[in-house]
Design an enzyme around this catalytic site. Structure first.
Site, PDB file in Angstrom:
ATOM      1  N   GLU A 167       3.106   8.485   7.010  1.00 11.18           N
ATOM      2  CA  GLU A 167       2.789   7.114   7.443  1.00 11.18           C
ATOM      3  C   GLU A 167       3.846   6.094   7.044  1.00 11.18           C
ATOM      4  OE1 GLU A 167      -1.310   5.943   6.888  1.00 11.18           O
ATOM      5  OE2 GLU A 167      -1.982   7.994   7.170  1.00 11.18           O
TER       6      GLU A 167
ATOM      7  N   THR B  41      -6.821   6.243  -2.597  1.00 11.57           N
ATOM      8  CA  THR B  41      -7.098   7.600  -3.101  1.00 11.57           C
ATOM      9  C   THR B  41      -6.788   8.680  -2.063  1.00 11.57           C
ATOM     10  OG1 THR B  41      -9.433   7.412  -2.436  1.00 11.57           O
ATOM     11  CG2 THR B  41      -8.870   6.816  -4.709  1.00 11.57           C
ATOM     12  N   TYR B  42      -6.956   8.371  -0.792  1.00 10.30           N
ATOM     13  CA  TYR B  42      -6.631   9.343   0.267  1.00 10.30           C
ATOM     14  C   TYR B  42      -5.150   9.724   0.203  1.00 10.30           C
ATOM     15  CZ  TYR B  42      -5.141  10.754   4.959  1.00 10.30           C
ATOM     16  OH  TYR B  42      -4.537  11.400   6.011  1.00 10.30           O
ATOM     17  N   HIS B  43      -4.299   8.727   0.056  1.00  7.23           N
ATOM     18  CA  HIS B  43      -2.851   8.988   0.008  1.00  7.23           C
ATOM     19  C   HIS B  43      -2.446   9.586  -1.344  1.00  7.23           C
ATOM     20  CE1 HIS B  43      -2.303   6.941   3.807  1.00  7.23           C
ATOM     21  NE2 HIS B  43      -2.978   5.912   3.349  1.00  7.23           N
TER      22      HIS B  43
ATOM     23  N   GLU C 219     -12.604   2.745   2.684  1.00  2.71           N
ATOM     24  CA  GLU C 219     -11.899   2.899   3.959  1.00  2.71           C
ATOM     25  C   GLU C 219     -12.263   4.255   4.541  1.00  2.71           C
ATOM     26  OE1 GLU C 219      -7.553   1.494   5.251  1.00  2.71           O
ATOM     27  OE2 GLU C 219      -7.536   3.150   3.838  1.00  2.71           O
TER      28      GLU C 219
ATOM     29  N   GLU D 189       0.835  -1.204   0.000  1.00  2.10           N
ATOM     30  CA  GLU D 189       0.000   0.000   0.000  1.00  2.10           C
ATOM     31  C   GLU D 189       0.869   1.253   0.000  1.00  2.10           C
ATOM     32  OE1 GLU D 189      -2.927   0.464   3.126  1.00  2.10           O
ATOM     33  OE2 GLU D 189      -3.854   2.143   2.055  1.00  2.10           O
TER      34      GLU D 189
HETATM   35 MN    MN Z   1      -5.657   2.604   2.880  1.00  4.62          MN
END
Ligand code: MN
Length: 289
Positions: A152, A180-182, A240, A146
């Site tokens: 992170e 998509t958040y990252h 998520e 990921e």
């Molecule tokens: Mn994730």
């Protein structure tokens, strides 16, 4: 294609009761798959999970983020060995549950690093992930790295970095997991990383820029789903979301979940399931253009 939901939408406690609740709620919200967080695979109740999955007819995957005590980029061989043991156990659990996907921040600790990774640390990570992928291959499990933002991990922050890592380790079941958040934090746009990693893209997380309701933040989901359609991505696609309404002590704090972005997991999950499926239906029609 399986559309899934991360277990932490429902509960922060993954004992037998928490597992049953999460599986039941995931099914009720309309999803095909639940992703279990396996932060502590040694205490995970495989029997309870197997029974709940069978009862509700749900597919399964699992993810985790390593900690400082299990960081496989560490210069301490005991810490690397602890990380390897944890990852191997997690792979076994996925296989025992009948799952096909294991993913997450499995190549370093999931935390803010104060220094760049070292060459030795990266080599240690790749050696360990090669062994994990080999075990997973024997058990019919795909392993996906990921890509997360700089706060992170210090190892894989872009899709191209993850692709290079996976190409170097060179295992047929080792690939890339985009979120998509990252991506919204680190990538140039929401299309190029999907196209760049297409040959090894195994797994996708759908998260909003603040990790709350889809469509209420700054993530360009239309572009992302167009890119998935363009490469004919076959999933899983897993929602998520995190809120201080549901807390898993080790995970929520590491991710900085300080605010209450939603209170009703059932409403949130039902909305996300419809949001993802609606995008897929619309993007599928682009073939006719
Ligand atoms: Mn994730």
């Amino acid at each position: 294609m399986n559309i899934g939901c991360h277990g932490l939408v429902w509960t922060g406690t993954f004992d037998a009761d928490g597992i049953r609740l999460a599986v039941e709620k995931t099914k009720e919200a309309g999803f095909d798959l639940i992703e279990f967080p396996l932060m502590d695979p040694f205490s995970f109740d495989v029997e309870a999970a197997t029974a709940a999955l069978e009862e509700h007819g749900l597919a399964v995957s699992a993810s985790l983020g390593l900690s400082e005590a299990t960081d496989i980029t560490s210069s301490d061989p005991e810490i690397v060995a602890a990380g390897e043991a944890l990852l191997l156990r997690a792979v076994d659990i996925v296989a025992e549950l009948g799952g096909q996907h294991f993913c997450g921040v499995i190549y370093s600790a999931m935390r803010k690093y104060m220094d760049p990774f070292t060459a030795q640390g990266l080599a240690s990570s790749k050696r360990t992930i090669a062994k994990v992928a080999d075990r997973a291959l024997e058990r019919g499990v795909t392993v996906s790295l990921e890509v997360v933002n700089r706060y992170e991990s210090n190892v894989l922050n872009t899709g191209r970095q993850a692709l290079a890592y996976a190409v170097d380790v060179d295992r047929p079941n080792l690939g890339v997991h985009l979120d998509t958040y990252h991506m919204n934090i680190e990538e140039s746009d929401m299309v190029a990383p999907v196209l760049d990693t297409a040959t090894k893209l195994n797994y996708v997380h759908i998260g909003e820029s603040h990790r709350g309701y889809l469509g209420t933040g700054t993530v360009d989901f239309d572009s992302f789903f167009k890119a998935l359609a363009r490469i004919d991505f076959q999933g899983p696609i897993v929602f998520e979301s995190f809120s201080s309404a549901v807390v898993a002590p080790d995970l929520s704090r590491m991710l900085g979940i300080w605010r209450n972005l939603w209170t009703d997991g059932a409403e949130l999950g039902t909305h996300a399931n419809a949001f993802i499926r609606d995008k897929l239906v619309a993007m599928e029609s682009i073939r006719l253009h």
